[in-house]
Design a protein around this motif. Structure first.
Motif, PDB file in Angstrom:
ATOM      1  N   MET A   1      14.788  75.932  -2.336  1.00 20.29           N
ATOM      2  CA  MET A   1      13.919  76.173  -3.282  1.00 20.29           C
ATOM      3  C   MET A   1      14.100  77.829  -3.595  1.00 20.29           C
ATOM      4  SD  MET A   1       9.733  75.433  -3.666  1.00 20.29           S
ATOM      5  CE  MET A   1       9.604  76.381  -1.960  1.00 20.29           C
ATOM      6  N   ASP A  59       6.445  78.689  -6.546  1.00 18.34           N
ATOM      7  CA  ASP A  59       7.805  78.228  -6.651  1.00 18.34           C
ATOM      8  C   ASP A  59       8.061  76.717  -6.593  1.00 18.34           C
ATOM      9  OD1 ASP A  59       9.029  80.806  -6.510  1.00 18.34           O
ATOM     10  OD2 ASP A  59       8.941  80.932  -4.276  1.00 18.34           O
ATOM     11  N   ASP A  63       9.820  74.524  -9.554  1.00 17.18           N
ATOM     12  CA  ASP A  63      11.151  73.598  -9.577  1.00 17.18           C
ATOM     13  C   ASP A  63      10.739  72.186 -10.022  1.00 17.18           C
ATOM     14  OD1 ASP A  63      12.859  75.382  -8.615  1.00 17.18           O
ATOM     15  OD2 ASP A  63      12.292  75.142  -6.625  1.00 17.18           O
ATOM     16  N   SER A  66      10.659  72.146 -13.821  1.00 19.98           N
ATOM     17  CA  SER A  66      11.972  71.990 -14.446  1.00 19.98           C
ATOM     18  C   SER A  66      12.594  70.819 -14.072  1.00 19.98           C
ATOM     19  CB  SER A  66      12.470  73.391 -13.626  1.00 19.98           C
ATOM     20  OG  SER A  66      12.945  72.987 -12.419  1.00 19.98           O
ATOM     21  N   ARG A  67      12.289  69.875 -13.516  1.00 20.51           N
ATOM     22  CA  ARG A  67      12.925  68.640 -13.258  1.00 20.51           C
ATOM     23  C   ARG A  67      12.118  67.418 -13.865  1.00 20.51           C
ATOM     24  NH1 ARG A  67      13.264  70.552  -7.815  1.00 20.51           N
ATOM     25  NH2 ARG A  67      11.852  68.730  -7.113  1.00 20.51           N
ATOM     26  N   GLY A 228       8.442  76.520 -15.914  1.00 18.70           N
ATOM     27  CA  GLY A 228       9.500  75.376 -15.249  1.00 18.70           C
ATOM     28  C   GLY A 228       9.677  74.591 -16.529  1.00 18.70           C
TER      29      GLY A 228
END
Length: 479
Positions: A1, A59, A63, A66-67, A228
């Motif tokens: 990460m 963070d 992540d 963003s997925r 994200g």
């Protein structure tokens, strides 16, 4: 990460009161590493640690977003409820801000059944079906809808368990936290000095009683989620751009089309030609039938008066006593779609040669059906504004003015479903006839073609009826 910079300012946290904990008598010894001092009988949280864990949480959610992961924000106490709703709506997350119903996640099948019931009741209310029920049944269903809206309104679009759960106040939402632990769902928890920091995957030590503190933490997490999601969109855009370098997707079309260049605009000539033919048929038929109106209707005049009476009945049933001014609109919709569908089935369009493409009924083109649906959307708002003036928009600011653009967009796009329903049905009917003609002798599919004429009329009736229902809903003020 990957670690990123999230502009977490210690001075800003102090101004929001993030550092204030509970009284020294109400504390959990496991929180000792996160406490820096005692002041006037109150524990003071170490803001350096708060900033560190908040950065780690940002963070993580960046992540995950963003997925394409889904988030659920839980905070049901009065001080957190509004902040939770605003944050969730801004980040396009699901949320629970009234009460966590036991088993909401561990007994997901039951929750899913309740959500289906909730969606069905919302649909019935929006289409006006509840008002056509007996008063007692309607009142009971409205109570059920109100109850479901209160407790499930924030998760009405959730189709499965969330990927990450953000919890405000560990003590208040202990049941939700235990369910997440049982299911192995990662959790980010805002904890005060009376909480257990070992229960959540990421615990953010902060004041969970001050509205400013809760809002600050949620705003940081929401900003990370939004970043994200934008990152996900940018990745998809670059992938799409790279694909276009290999294959020029802009040059790929489904079939061929014939266009006219009018001034600086490119006009879809096929749709215009066939639409003019349909309008000519309508005007010509009406002119011939009623060129010499009689006191006692005969032949064509009798037929057109029957059609007018039929359209009046449809309008009155769906709109109510104020249906009169809407008969021309509903009638135009019905007759245009009806004659378009029949012309597509009966007229030999394909023998007319074009430089590119081929002629077909106007309703065989998705642009036409979308245009009809957009006209219905405009009529929807025009009906409400005509009836109630600017007070019509009062329903869109409930339960909070923040939802105004979302509620307006929802109602504006609602009639667009009519477009895809009409286009899909027409396309399916044509495919059935084409397949049968190609597989068996021409004489066999003739009954199916007659059935297609019947279904074409039904499609026009359904479109006109639903358009009238939307207008009636707007005039009655339902949302």
């Amino acid at each position: 990460m990957t670690r990123r910079y999230w502009n977490i300012n210690l001075e800003e946290m102090m101004q929001a009161g993030v550092h204030f904990g509970h009284g020294t008598r109400k504390w959990n010894p496991r929180m000792a590493p996160y406490i820096s001092a005692k002041r006037k009988g109150i524990h003071i949280t170490n803001l350096t640690r708060t900033a560190r864990f908040l950065s780690e949480a940002c963070d993580l959610v960046f992540d995950a977003a963003s997925r394409g992961k889904q988030f659920l924000i839980v905070g049901t106490k009065n001080k957190a409820a509004d902040s939770v709703a605003r944050a969730a709506i801004k980040a396009r997350c699901h949320y629970v801000n009234k009460k966590w119903l036991g088993g909401m996640s561990t007994n997901w099948s039951t929750t899913e059944t309740r959500l289906h019931k909730f969606r069905d009741l919302r649909t019935e209310q929006k289409t006006g079906r509840l008002n056509r029920l007996p008063k007692r049944d309607a009142a009971m269903l409205k109570r059920q809808l109100s109850h479901l809206q209160t407790y499930l309104g924030g998760i009405k679009y959730m189709t499965g368990l969330p990927d990450i759960v953000i919890i405000v106040d560990q003590q208040e939402e202990y049941t939700a936290l235990r369910e997440c632990i049982t299911l192995g769902i990662p959790t980010i928890c805002l904890i005060d000095t009376n909480c257990d920091p070992d229960l959540a995957d990421i615990s953010i030590p902060a004041n969970d009683d001050a509205i400013a503190s809760i809002r600050l933490i949620l705003n940081k997490l929401v900003f990370a989620i939004c970043e994200g999601r934008q990152y996900e969109c940018s990745i998809m855009f670059h992938q799409h751009t790279n694909t276009k370098r290999v294959i020029r997707l802009s040059g790929v079309e489904v079939g061929q089309h014939f266009y006219w260049q009018v001034g600086g605009f490119q006009v879809h000539a096929q749709v215009l030609i066939t639409s003019w033919v349909v309008i000519a048929i309508l005007l010509g038929s009406a002119t011939i039938a009623i060129r010499n109106p009689q006191t006692i209707p005969t032949d064509g005049q009798n037929f057109f008066e029957y059609v007018l009476e039929f359209i009046r009945d449809v309008s009155k049933t769906q709109i109510g006593e104020e249906y009169g001014s809407w008969v021309p609109f509903i009638g135009t919709m019905f007759l245009f779609i009806f004659v378009s569908n029949w012309s597509g089935a009966l007229l030999p369009w394909k023998i007319i040669q074009l430089p590119h493409g081929e002629l077909a009924a106007p309703t065989n083109d998705i642009n036409t059906t979308v245009a009809l649906a957009l006209l219905t959307s405009v009529a929807y708002f025009y009906a409400g504004l005509t009836k109630k003036g600017l007070g019509y928009f009062g329903k869109y600011i409930q339960p909070t003015p923040i939802l105004l653009p979302i509620n307006i967009l929802e109602d504006f796009t609602k009639p667009l479903s009519l477009s895809f329903r009409l286009f899909g049905n027409i396309l399916a009917d044509e495919l059935v006839v084409v397949v049968l003609v190609s597989l068996v002798p021409s004489i066999v599919p003739i009954p199916v073609m007659f059935l297609g004429l019947f279904t074409s009329g039904i499609q026009a009736l359904i479109f006109a009826t639903l358009a009238a229902a939307y207008i009636g809903e707007s005039m009655e003020g339902h949302h």
